[in-house]
Design a protein around this motif. Structure first.
Motif, short mmCIF file in Angstrom:
data_model
loop_
_atom_site.label_atom_id
_atom_site.label_comp_id
_atom_site.label_asym_id
_atom_site.label_seq_id
_atom_site.Cartn_x
_atom_site.Cartn_y
_atom_site.Cartn_z
N LEU A 49 5.83 -9.71 13.38
CA LEU A 49 4.36 -10.36 13.80
C LEU A 49 3.59 -8.64 12.01
O LEU A 49 3.01 -8.79 11.88
CB LEU A 49 3.54 -9.72 14.14
CG LEU A 49 2.21 -10.18 14.71
CD1 LEU A 49 2.16 -11.25 13.68
CD2 LEU A 49 1.86 -10.17 15.60
N TYR A 50 4.47 -7.54 12.70
CA TYR A 50 3.15 -6.40 12.44
C TYR A 50 3.61 -6.43 10.90
O TYR A 50 2.99 -6.16 9.63
CB TYR A 50 3.72 -4.67 12.62
CG TYR A 50 5.19 -4.43 11.87
CD1 TYR A 50 5.42 -3.17 11.27
CD2 TYR A 50 6.50 -4.83 13.33
CE1 TYR A 50 6.62 -3.23 11.13
CE2 TYR A 50 7.53 -4.04 12.89
CZ TYR A 50 7.88 -3.38 11.71
OH TYR A 50 8.80 -2.85 11.01
N TYR A 51 4.95 -6.35 10.20
CA TYR A 51 5.19 -6.86 8.90
C TYR A 51 4.33 -7.35 7.84
O TYR A 51 4.04 -8.09 7.26
CB TYR A 51 7.11 -7.34 8.28
CG TYR A 51 7.26 -6.50 8.16
CD1 TYR A 51 7.73 -6.08 6.80
CD2 TYR A 51 7.65 -5.33 9.15
CE1 TYR A 51 8.15 -4.88 6.32
CE2 TYR A 51 8.97 -3.95 8.62
CZ TYR A 51 9.01 -4.29 7.28
OH TYR A 51 9.81 -3.29 7.64
N VAL A 52 4.38 -9.09 8.70
CA VAL A 52 3.55 -10.20 8.84
C VAL A 52 1.54 -9.84 7.87
O VAL A 52 1.63 -10.04 7.31
CB VAL A 52 3.84 -11.42 8.87
CG1 VAL A 52 3.17 -12.56 8.66
CG2 VAL A 52 5.11 -11.73 9.37
N LEU A 53 1.12 -9.19 9.01
CA LEU A 53 -0.32 -8.61 8.85
C LEU A 53 -0.06 -8.26 7.81
O LEU A 53 -1.37 -8.47 6.75
CB LEU A 53 -0.26 -8.66 9.92
CG LEU A 53 -0.58 -9.56 11.72
CD1 LEU A 53 -1.18 -8.91 13.07
CD2 LEU A 53 -1.35 -10.27 11.48
N ALA A 54 0.22 -6.65 7.70
CA ALA A 54 0.97 -5.94 6.60
C ALA A 54 0.59 -6.96 5.48
O ALA A 54 -0.57 -6.40 4.36
CB ALA A 54 1.71 -5.17 7.08
N GLY A 55 1.28 -7.62 4.76
CA GLY A 55 2.06 -8.62 4.30
C GLY A 55 0.41 -9.69 3.51
O GLY A 55 -0.31 -9.30 2.65
#
Length: 244
Positions: A49-55
Motif C-alpha cells: 500500500l505505501y508504494y501505491v499511495l506514494a505513486g
C-alpha cells in the motif's frame, strides 16, 4: 530544500492550486477509498500500500505540473521538481520537497515517501465522511476500531467512473486515467470484481492506461501521461516483488 510549515498546515495552506480547496481530494485519497473493501472493512493490497499511495502522490504532482522526468548521467530515468512553486497541500509538498532537493529514481521516491502516508490519508477520508470509524468491544474487554463505508457516496461514484473507462471505454479525464492505471498497477483491480469484472477486455484497457494511452482528450497532457506511466510501472515492479 525545505518549506516552513505553519502550526496548522492543513488549515493554513489551502490555496488556489490545492485540489482539496474546492472539495477535490488528493488522488491518493480516492485511490485508498477505492481500495477499501466495504464487505470486510479491510483495505486491499496492504502489503504494497505505501508504494501505491506514494505513486498516487507523484501522479498528483504530475497532474499539477509540479514534477517532471529527467535523465540521469547514466541514462536512468529520474523524477524531479518542475519549477520553483511548491504544491500547497502538505502531503503533496513533502514529496515535492524530496525531489526538489535533487532528482531521484522513482523507486527511491516511493520507498522514502510512502510509509508515512496511510494514516493521514485515512484520517482525511474519515473527516470527509467517505469512511467512518466505529469502536467495538470484543469479549467485553478489548476495544477495537473498525472502518466502515461512509454516507458520502463518493466511493460508488469513483467506482462508476473507473468502470466506465475500463468496461465501456469512455474516454477518461487524466485524473480517472491515472486512478485506473494505479489500481491496475497495484495488482488490486481483481479485488473489485464483480463491480469491475476481471476480464480480458478490462485487462487490455488497463494495460493501455498503464502505458499512457489515455485518448485524444488527454493529448495535451503529455508530461502527465509520461510521469504517470513511469510511476505506475514502478508500482508494478514493487507489487510484484514485495511480500503481500
Amino acid at each position: 530544500m525545505t518549506t516552513e510549515h505553519p502550526d496548522n498546515p492543513r488549515a493554513a495552506t489551502r490555496g488556489a492550486d490545492d485540489p482539496t480547496r474546492t472539495g477535490e481530494p488528493m488522488l491518493a485519497e480516492d485511490l485508498l477509498l477505492l481500495l477499501f473493501q466495504p464487505g470486510s472493512g479491510t483495505i486491499a493490497g496492504e502489503g504494497t500500500l505505501y508504494y501505491v499511495l506514494a505513486g498516487a502522490v507523484l501522479a498528483d504532482l504530475a497532474l499539477g505540473d509540479h514534477v517532471q522526468t529527467l535523465r540521469g548521467r547514466t541514462g536512468s530515468l529520474l523524477v524531479g521538481a518542475a519549477g520553483e512553486r511548491p504544491p500547497v497541500d502538505p502531503l503533496l509538498r513533502t514529496s515535492w520537497e524530496y525531489v526538489a532537493d535533487k532528482p531521484r529514481g522513482v523507486q527511491t521516491v516511493l520507498a522514502a515517501t510512502g510509509p508515512s502516508l496511510r494514516q493521514p490519508i485515512l484520517d482525511r477520508l474519515v473527516e470527509r465522511g467517505d469512511l467512518r470509524r466505529r469502536t467495538r468491544k470484543t469479549l467485553g474487554l478489548f476495544t477495537t476500531t473498525a472502518i466502515e463505508d461512509g454516507d458520502s457516496g463518493r466511493r460508488a461514484r469513483l467506482l462508476g467512473e473507473v468502470r466506465a473507462v475500463l468496461i465501456d471505454r469512455v474516454e477518461p479525464t487524466p485524473r480517472t486515467a491515472a486512478l485506473a492505471a494505479l489500481l491496475y498497477g497495484s495488482g488490486t483491480l481483481p479485488q473489485l470484481d464483480p463491480e469491475i469484472p476481471w476480464t480480458s477486455p478490462v485487462i487490455g484497457r488497463a494495460e493501455e492506461l498503464k502505458d499512457g494511452s489515455w485518448g485524444a482528450a488527454a493529448s495535451a497532457e503529455a508530461v502527465t501521461r509520461t510521469v504517470t506511466a513511469v510511476v505506475v510501472n514502478s508500482v508494478v515492479v514493487a507489487a510484484a516483488t514485495l511480500p503481500r
